[in-house]
Motif scaffolding. Structure first.
Motif, PDB file in Angstrom:
ATOM      1  N   SER A 280       0.883  -1.157   0.000  1.00 11.76           N
ATOM      2  CA  SER A 280       0.000   0.000   0.000  1.00 11.76           C
ATOM      3  C   SER A 280       0.918   1.204   0.000  1.00 11.76           C
ATOM      4  CB  SER A 280      -0.867   0.033   1.257  1.00 11.76           C
ATOM      5  OG  SER A 280      -1.699  -1.095   1.297  1.00 11.76           O
ATOM      6  N   ALA A 281       0.526   2.245  -0.723  1.00  8.57           N
ATOM      7  CA  ALA A 281       1.387   3.425  -0.773  1.00  8.57           C
ATOM      8  C   ALA A 281       0.559   4.645  -1.154  1.00  8.57           C
ATOM      9  CB  ALA A 281       2.518   3.216  -1.772  1.00  8.57           C
ATOM     10  N   ILE A 282       1.105   5.806  -0.805  1.00  8.35           N
ATOM     11  CA  ILE A 282       0.466   7.081  -1.124  1.00  8.35           C
ATOM     12  C   ILE A 282       1.541   8.164  -1.094  1.00  8.35           C
ATOM     13  CG2 ILE A 282      -0.157   7.793   1.222  1.00  8.35           C
ATOM     14  CD1 ILE A 282      -2.597   7.951  -1.701  1.00  8.35           C
ATOM     15  N   SER A 283       1.248   9.267  -1.750  1.00 15.49           N
ATOM     16  CA  SER A 283       2.140  10.420  -1.752  1.00 15.49           C
ATOM     17  C   SER A 283       1.320  11.676  -1.528  1.00 15.49           C
ATOM     18  CB  SER A 283       2.880  10.524  -3.084  1.00 15.49           C
ATOM     19  OG  SER A 283       3.629  11.719  -3.140  1.00 15.49           O
ATOM     20  N   ASP A 284       2.003  12.741  -1.128  1.00 16.83           N
ATOM     21  CA  ASP A 284       1.333  14.036  -1.015  1.00 16.83           C
ATOM     22  C   ASP A 284       1.327  14.768  -2.353  1.00 16.83           C
ATOM     23  OD1 ASP A 284       4.030  14.658  -1.152  1.00 16.83           O
ATOM     24  OD2 ASP A 284       4.025  15.997   0.575  1.00 16.83           O
ATOM     25  N   SER A 285       1.889  14.155  -3.398  1.00 12.84           N
ATOM     26  CA  SER A 285       1.919  14.732  -4.745  1.00 12.84           C
ATOM     27  C   SER A 285       1.009  13.911  -5.657  1.00 12.84           C
ATOM     28  CB  SER A 285       3.350  14.696  -5.291  1.00 12.84           C
ATOM     29  OG  SER A 285       3.352  14.823  -6.692  1.00 12.84           O
ATOM     30  N   SER A 286       0.174  14.591  -6.433  1.00 12.11           N
ATOM     31  CA  SER A 286      -0.780  13.865  -7.284  1.00 12.11           C
ATOM     32  C   SER A 286      -0.088  13.088  -8.407  1.00 12.11           C
ATOM     33  CB  SER A 286      -1.831  14.815  -7.845  1.00 12.11           C
ATOM     34  OG  SER A 286      -1.220  15.896  -8.504  1.00 12.11           O
ATOM     35  N   ILE A 287       0.940  13.657  -9.009  1.00 15.94           N
ATOM     36  CA  ILE A 287       1.644  12.922 -10.074  1.00 15.94           C
ATOM     37  C   ILE A 287       2.402  11.734  -9.483  1.00 15.94           C
ATOM     38  CG2 ILE A 287       3.529  13.046 -11.757  1.00 15.94           C
ATOM     39  CD1 ILE A 287       2.484  15.788 -12.581  1.00 15.94           C
ATOM     40  N   VAL A 288       3.037  11.925  -8.347  1.00 18.75           N
ATOM     41  CA  VAL A 288       3.761  10.825  -7.708  1.00 18.75           C
ATOM     42  C   VAL A 288       2.786   9.726  -7.285  1.00 18.75           C
ATOM     43  CG1 VAL A 288       5.257  10.171  -5.775  1.00 18.75           C
ATOM     44  CG2 VAL A 288       5.684  12.301  -7.030  1.00 18.75           C
ATOM     45  N   SER A 289       1.596  10.102  -6.818  1.00 15.82           N
ATOM     46  CA  SER A 289       0.590   9.086  -6.496  1.00 15.82           C
ATOM     47  C   SER A 289       0.234   8.275  -7.743  1.00 15.82           C
ATOM     48  CB  SER A 289      -0.661   9.734  -5.900  1.00 15.82           C
ATOM     49  OG  SER A 289      -0.403  10.179  -4.588  1.00 15.82           O
ATOM     50  N   GLY A 290       0.193   8.923  -8.902  1.00 17.96           N
ATOM     51  CA  GLY A 290      -0.046   8.203 -10.145  1.00 17.96           C
ATOM     52  C   GLY A 290       1.073   7.231 -10.470  1.00 17.96           C
ATOM     53  N   LEU A 291       2.315   7.672 -10.229  1.00 17.60           N
ATOM     54  CA  LEU A 291       3.461   6.772 -10.423  1.00 17.60           C
ATOM     55  C   LEU A 291       3.352   5.575  -9.484  1.00 17.60           C
ATOM     56  CD1 LEU A 291       6.354   9.383 -10.715  1.00 17.60           C
ATOM     57  CD2 LEU A 291       5.245   8.129 -12.572  1.00 17.60           C
ATOM     58  N   ILE A 292       2.940   5.841  -8.250  1.00 21.78           N
ATOM     59  CA  ILE A 292       2.748   4.769  -7.274  1.00 21.78           C
ATOM     60  C   ILE A 292       1.717   3.773  -7.795  1.00 21.78           C
ATOM     61  CG2 ILE A 292       1.778   4.244  -4.992  1.00 21.78           C
ATOM     62  CD1 ILE A 292       3.099   6.914  -4.040  1.00 21.78           C
ATOM     63  N   ALA A 293       0.613   4.280  -8.345  1.00 19.80           N
ATOM     64  CA  ALA A 293      -0.432   3.393  -8.868  1.00 19.80           C
ATOM     65  C   ALA A 293       0.137   2.455  -9.933  1.00 19.80           C
ATOM     66  CB  ALA A 293      -1.589   4.220  -9.424  1.00 19.80           C
ATOM     67  N   LEU A 294       0.997   2.986 -10.803  1.00 22.13           N
ATOM     68  CA  LEU A 294       1.620   2.141 -11.836  1.00 22.13           C
ATOM     69  C   LEU A 294       2.544   1.102 -11.211  1.00 22.13           C
ATOM     70  CD1 LEU A 294       2.519   4.770 -14.594  1.00 22.13           C
ATOM     71  CD2 LEU A 294       0.538   3.227 -14.520  1.00 22.13           C
ATOM     72  N   VAL A 295       3.366   1.538 -10.277  1.00 23.92           N
ATOM     73  CA  VAL A 295       4.324   0.633  -9.623  1.00 23.92           C
ATOM     74  C   VAL A 295       3.579  -0.476  -8.877  1.00 23.92           C
ATOM     75  CG1 VAL A 295       6.042   0.514  -7.763  1.00 23.92           C
ATOM     76  CG2 VAL A 295       6.191   2.318  -9.495  1.00 23.92           C
ATOM     77  N   LEU A 296       2.524  -0.115  -8.154  1.00 22.96           N
ATOM     78  CA  LEU A 296       1.762  -1.128  -7.421  1.00 22.96           C
ATOM     79  C   LEU A 296       1.082  -2.105  -8.383  1.00 22.96           C
ATOM     80  CD1 LEU A 296       0.125   0.908  -4.505  1.00 22.96           C
ATOM     81  CD2 LEU A 296       2.273  -0.389  -4.511  1.00 22.96           C
ATOM     82  N   ARG A 297       0.625  -1.604  -9.505  1.00 24.60           N
ATOM     83  CA  ARG A 297      -0.025  -2.472 -10.491  1.00 24.60           C
ATOM     84  C   ARG A 297       0.939  -3.532 -11.002  1.00 24.60           C
ATOM     85  NH1 ARG A 297      -3.343  -0.156 -15.626  1.00 24.60           N
ATOM     86  NH2 ARG A 297      -3.868  -2.148 -16.590  1.00 24.60           N
ATOM     87  N   VAL A 298       2.192  -3.168 -11.156  1.00 24.72           N
ATOM     88  CA  VAL A 298       3.193  -4.113 -11.650  1.00 24.72           C
ATOM     89  C   VAL A 298       3.664  -5.052 -10.542  1.00 24.72           C
ATOM     90  CG1 VAL A 298       5.527  -4.323 -12.619  1.00 24.72           C
ATOM     91  CG2 VAL A 298       3.954  -2.587 -13.507  1.00 24.72           C
ATOM     92  N   TYR A 299       3.904  -4.524  -9.333  1.00 19.05           N
ATOM     93  CA  TYR A 299       4.612  -5.306  -8.313  1.00 19.05           C
ATOM     94  C   TYR A 299       3.762  -5.836  -7.159  1.00 19.05           C
ATOM     95  CZ  TYR A 299       8.815  -3.819 -10.710  1.00 19.05           C
ATOM     96  OH  TYR A 299       9.776  -3.626 -11.666  1.00 19.05           O
ATOM     97  N   SER A 300       2.684  -5.178  -6.794  1.00 16.44           N
ATOM     98  CA  SER A 300       1.910  -5.631  -5.632  1.00 16.44           C
ATOM     99  C   SER A 300       1.103  -6.877  -5.977  1.00 16.44           C
ATOM    100  CB  SER A 300       0.968  -4.512  -5.157  1.00 16.44           C
ATOM    101  OG  SER A 300       0.390  -4.861  -3.914  1.00 16.44           O
ATOM    102  N   GLY A 301       1.045  -7.801  -5.018  1.00 16.48           N
ATOM    103  CA  GLY A 301       0.320  -9.049  -5.230  1.00 16.48           C
ATOM    104  C   GLY A 301       1.128 -10.107  -5.947  1.00 16.48           C
ATOM    105  N   ARG A 302       2.427  -9.883  -6.075  1.00 16.69           N
ATOM    106  CA  ARG A 302       3.325 -10.816  -6.774  1.00 16.69           C
ATOM    107  C   ARG A 302       4.242 -11.513  -5.773  1.00 16.69           C
ATOM    108  NH1 ARG A 302       0.386 -10.031 -11.276  1.00 16.69           N
ATOM    109  NH2 ARG A 302       0.403  -7.861 -11.914  1.00 16.69           N
TER     110      ARG A 302
END
Length: 157
Positions: free
Chosen positions: A78-100
């Protein structure tokens, strides 16, 4: 830790391919940045109790908290950022790596960064932050595998 959800795609490789296809729909980087922001807005909120130094990713200009959970067979983040663009990057990273699995995480290079053009369109500080997030995820995966390794002092039993 927020309740884990199943990954959208069956593998990290498939997730990266799907991300590349999604970004190909957008004609310019203004649209791509907006898509990133929209992805970040869809991240589940992270409870304030988890926004601690223990989960803070160092090396990011923005504040980023990354909370690992699970086992070597399935790591969830689980992750979050105080920056909206960085939160979007987090969403991509989690989509690739989380649950693996830890092995799949360690074997998966973040090729989507190059394939969607992020490497050319992120500021140096955001690129460093993204690298720090990826390193943190791989470090957790490596740690999970290390704790599973048989004890060599007793013959691996």
């Amino acid at each position: 830790m927020i309740a884990p959800s199943d990954p959208q795609e069956a593998s990290a490789l498939e997730a990266q391919s799907t991300i590349a296809e999604e970004f190909a729909y957008f004609g310019d980087w203004t649209e791509r940045y907006q898509y990133l922001i929209d992805l970040g807005r869809k991240l589940p909120a992270l409870p304030d109790a988890l926004k601690t130094d223990a989960y803070k990713v160092h090396g990011c200009q923005s504040q980023v908290w990354l909370v690992p959970g699970g086992t070597a067979q399935r790591l969830d983040f689980s992750a979050i950022s105080d920056s909206s663009i960085v939160s979007g990057l987090i969403a991509l990273v989690l989509r690739v790596y989380s649950g693996r699995s830890a092995e799949e995480i360690l074997a998966t290079e973040p090729d989507f960064i190059e394939s969607i053009g992020l490497s050319k369109h992120l500021s140096p500080t955001r690129s460093n932050g993204l690298a720090a997030m990826l390193a943190t995820i791989k470090q957790h995966a490596r740690g999970m595998l290390d704790t599973q390794a048989p004890d060599a002092t007793n013959g691996g039993v």
